[in-house]
Design an enzyme around this catalytic site. Structure first.
Site, short mmCIF file in Angstrom:
data_model
loop_
_atom_site.label_atom_id
_atom_site.label_comp_id
_atom_site.label_asym_id
_atom_site.label_seq_id
_atom_site.Cartn_x
_atom_site.Cartn_y
_atom_site.Cartn_z
N SER A 1 5.32 -6.89 3.18
CA SER A 1 5.93 -7.39 4.62
C SER A 1 6.64 -8.53 4.38
O SER A 1 6.56 -9.61 3.73
CB SER A 1 4.79 -7.36 5.74
OG SER A 1 3.85 -8.55 5.16
N CYS B 1 9.54 1.60 3.64
CA CYS B 1 10.40 0.52 4.05
C CYS B 1 11.91 0.90 4.22
O CYS B 1 12.69 0.50 4.71
CB CYS B 1 10.53 -0.51 2.85
SG CYS B 1 11.07 -0.14 1.20
N GLU C 1 -4.97 -3.61 -1.83
CA GLU C 1 -6.41 -3.48 -1.99
C GLU C 1 -6.61 -2.19 -1.17
O GLU C 1 -7.85 -1.87 -1.35
CB GLU C 1 -7.10 -4.74 -1.16
CG GLU C 1 -7.00 -5.09 -0.01
CD GLU C 1 -5.72 -5.84 0.27
OE1 GLU C 1 -4.48 -5.86 -0.55
OE2 GLU C 1 -5.42 -6.42 1.37
N PHE D 1 0.82 -1.36 -0.04
CA PHE D 1 -0.08 0.04 -0.14
C PHE D 1 0.89 1.21 0.09
O PHE D 1 0.20 2.24 -0.40
CB PHE D 1 -0.81 0.03 1.15
CG PHE D 1 -0.11 0.26 2.50
CD1 PHE D 1 -0.13 1.58 2.87
CD2 PHE D 1 0.18 -0.59 3.58
CE1 PHE D 1 0.57 2.12 3.90
CE2 PHE D 1 0.58 -0.29 4.74
CZ PHE D 1 1.01 1.11 4.92
P1 NAD Z 1 1.46 -6.75 3.03
O1 NAD Z 1 2.68 -7.67 3.03
O2 NAD Z 1 0.33 -6.91 3.83
O3 NAD Z 1 0.85 -6.65 1.50
C1 NAD Z 1 1.61 -6.85 0.30
C2 NAD Z 1 0.94 -7.41 -0.81
O4 NAD Z 1 0.44 -8.45 -0.29
C3 NAD Z 1 -0.68 -6.65 -0.85
O5 NAD Z 1 -0.91 -6.76 -2.25
C4 NAD Z 1 -1.51 -7.49 -0.08
O6 NAD Z 1 -2.85 -7.75 -0.94
C5 NAD Z 1 -0.99 -8.90 -0.13
N1 NAD Z 1 -1.37 -10.04 0.78
C6 NAD Z 1 -1.21 -9.39 2.05
N2 NAD Z 1 -1.61 -10.48 2.98
C7 NAD Z 1 -1.62 -11.57 2.18
C8 NAD Z 1 -1.73 -12.98 2.65
N3 NAD Z 1 -1.98 -13.37 3.66
N4 NAD Z 1 -1.63 -13.89 1.54
C9 NAD Z 1 -1.37 -13.26 0.29
N5 NAD Z 1 -1.11 -12.03 -0.17
C10 NAD Z 1 -1.39 -11.14 0.85
O7 NAD Z 1 2.29 -5.32 2.98
P2 NAD Z 1 1.61 -3.65 3.12
O8 NAD Z 1 0.93 -3.63 4.54
O9 NAD Z 1 0.90 -3.44 1.93
O10 NAD Z 1 2.94 -2.77 2.75
C11 NAD Z 1 3.95 -2.50 3.89
C12 NAD Z 1 5.07 -3.40 4.14
O11 NAD Z 1 5.60 -3.68 2.67
C13 NAD Z 1 5.93 -3.04 5.03
O12 NAD Z 1 6.60 -4.31 5.76
C14 NAD Z 1 7.13 -2.60 4.18
O13 NAD Z 1 8.37 -2.53 4.77
C15 NAD Z 1 7.18 -3.33 3.04
N6 NAD Z 1 7.61 -2.64 1.69
C16 NAD Z 1 9.01 -3.13 1.43
C17 NAD Z 1 9.49 -2.54 0.43
C18 NAD Z 1 10.96 -2.86 -0.17
O14 NAD Z 1 11.21 -2.77 -0.96
N7 NAD Z 1 11.48 -3.90 0.60
C19 NAD Z 1 9.12 -1.55 -0.33
C20 NAD Z 1 7.62 -0.88 0.28
C21 NAD Z 1 7.17 -1.57 1.34
#
Ligand code: NAD
Length: 499
Positions: free
Chosen positions: A236, A291, A186, A159
């Protein structure tokens, strides 16, 4: 002045984008989309079924047949058009980001600009895809390498960068001749649909770029789909690990970037004001939902007290408010649940500034917060908080500071503030992290390098965008060729040798 956002008469429906068209979801399962600055729901997004994901993959598969044949010259020309359109409309895109994510307009514009740099890098695709040729590798034999696209590739995005992180993926993927299926977050899905419309307007053929919204059902459908060759994920750490394991178990190439807990070390010789400015900017920018945010300040020796004082002086000056108000410097968090989770970290440790006080009543706001004396083992030290909470830990020596960086299960970014070039160079040598800043708090690499962390911040062996992105979205082929006189031909069962 804060702009008033009219309550929508009916909730805006956010659709999938399949084969060049907007397609309403049919599953009946939906998710709410909020304006985090008001706390009011502004739209709803349909969650894809397995069949809807398959429809997007089939559109991408059909488009791949002709897209991979488009010449490098024509693809480059198209990328220049895309670059121009994104550049012209970046304010429009920034407003969409602000109204669904909450980040302030200047930050949202910065997001689009950094994504645009990746598109600009891709304008050089004819050069990026150049290969090698060895004339006369053996007598009368030439050898050359070519890089070819993989086919249908997918991106699953978080997000916090709803425009830039998808650009890290679709731009190099499409430039390399692949077709793309995006499953955006989403929570703020409109930027991806806006992108799809813009790409169509630029002249991208239907089916080359598709969007399916959704949750785990859509993600699993992507990870299990036999026609998807590679998956890029950013999100994440637990989900990154899951995606990597499932995608590779299903025979896909995968790069899965995870979460972070970035330490900024401040040595006793650092300029206190410069270090305080950097810490405040990197900890509270985008409300800490980056991040690459600095979330732990490691103060070495006598620097701790004056540094904390300098940070405490700056915190009340950070203007927290609706991101659409141009004077706001920090906006709200993404959802009410996330805001409550971040605020819960203020129940432990020596809280010097409590952001639960002095923040706007409506919306998902939490003001900048500061906790002193955090130590390994404490929840606020260990967890990726992903909010405007800066922790401070005090150590006596450089070695102790580096040990903290290297013992972290994450290894995304880290930074050191010092005036000593020798120590800075030693830190660059010692730090177990993929991106290191020297007097730079958020060392996000420029587009012609690649972005990625180490340890729990990246699963897979290819960083994203830049040269490694081109590698990720292509596979190599080596051709050995000869044009001999048939009269010299004979049977030879020996293993081919160079002569
Ligand atoms: P998230 O892991 O909750 O979601 C990321 C994606 O995975 C979304 O599209 C979501 O719909 C999907 N998802 C969520 N739960 C899922 C599940 N149980 N099974 C399958 N798919 C699932 O992450 P977020 O809250 O949207 O974003 C924040 C996180 O992203 C933080 O941990 C941040 O550090 C990380 N991030 C990392 C980078 C990087 O380059 N390393 C960059 C941006 C964000």
């Amino acid at each position: 002045m804060t702009e008033t956002i009219e309550a929508p008469a009916a909730l805006r429906q956010i659709n999938h984008w399949i084969g060049g068209h907007s397609v309403a979801g049919t599953s009946g399962r939906k998710g709410p989309v909020y304006n985090p600055a008001t706390g009011r729901q502004s739209g709803e997004v349909g969650f894809a079924t397995v069949e809807e994901v398959d429809a997007a993959v089939q559109a991408a598969k059909a488009a791949f047949v002709t897209w991979r044949e488009v010449s490098l010259a024509k693809r480059a020309e198209l990328f220049f058009r895309i670059r121009e359109l994104v550049h012209e409309r970046r304010d429009e895109m920034a407003r969409i980001l602000t109204s669904e994510h909450g980040k302030v307009l200047s930050d949202a514009t910065g997001e689009v600009t950094r994504g645009l740099e990746v598109i600009e890098f891709c304008c050089g695709l004819p050069t990026l895809l150049k290969s090698e040729f060895s004339e006369q590798a053996s007598t009368g034999i030439d050898v050359y390498s070519i890089r070819q696209p993989l086919g249908v590739v997918a991106g699953i995005t978080p997000f916090n960068f709803p425009a830039m992180v998808p650009m890290w993926m679709w731009a190099p993927a499409i430039a390399c001749g692949n077709t793309f299926v995006l499953k955006p977050s989403e929570k703020d899905p409109s930027a991806s649909v806006w992108t799809a419309e813009l790409l169509k307007e630029a002249g991208l053929p239907d089916g080359v770029f598709n969007v399916v919204h959704g949750d785990k059902v859509a993600v699993d459908a992507v990870l299990e789909h036999p026609d998807i060759a590679a998956v890029s994920f950013v999100g994440s750490t637990p989900i990154a690990r899951y995606v990597y394991e499932k995608a590779t178990a299903n025979g896909k190439r995968c790069q899965a970037l995870g979460g972070a807990k970035n330490h900024m070390i401040v040595l006793p010789d650092a300029d206190i004001d410069m270090a305080a400015d950097a810490a405040v900017s990197a900890a509270y920018g985008s409300a800490g939902e980056r991040c690459m945010a600095v979330s732990m300040l490691v103060a070495v020796g006598a620097v701790a007290d004056p540094l904390i004082e300098a940070i405490k002086e700056r915190i009340p000056k950070v203007k927290v408010g609706d991101g659409l108000d141009p004077s706001s410097e920090m906006g709200p968090l993404i959802t009410r649940e996330h805001r409550e989770k971040v605020a819960s970290y203020l129940d432990e440790g020596k809280v010097l500034v409590d952001g639960r006080e002095n923040c706007p009543d409506e919306g998902f706001f939490l003001a900048p917060s500061l906790i002193d004396d955090l130590k390994p083992g404490m929840r606020a030290y260990e967890d990726e908080i992903f909010g405007p909470v800066l922790g401070v830990t005090r150590v006596d020596t450089y070695d102790e500071a580096v040990r903290l960086v290297n013992e972290s299960p994450y290894g995304n970014g880290t930074a050191i503030f010092t005036r000593d070039g020798g120590v800075a160079r030693q830190f660059e040598f010692d730090a177990q992290a993929g991106m290191v800043g020297i007097n730079v708090p958020i060392p996000v690499p420029v587009a012609y390098y690649s972005f990625g962390g180490w340890k729990g911040s990246l699963f897979g062996d290819r960083h994203i965008y830049g040269p490694e992105g081109i590698d990720f979205y292509t596979r190599g082929k080596v051709v050995t060729s000869r044009w001999p006189d048939p009269a010299t031909s004979k049977v030879d069962l020996g293993f081919p040798q160079t002569r």
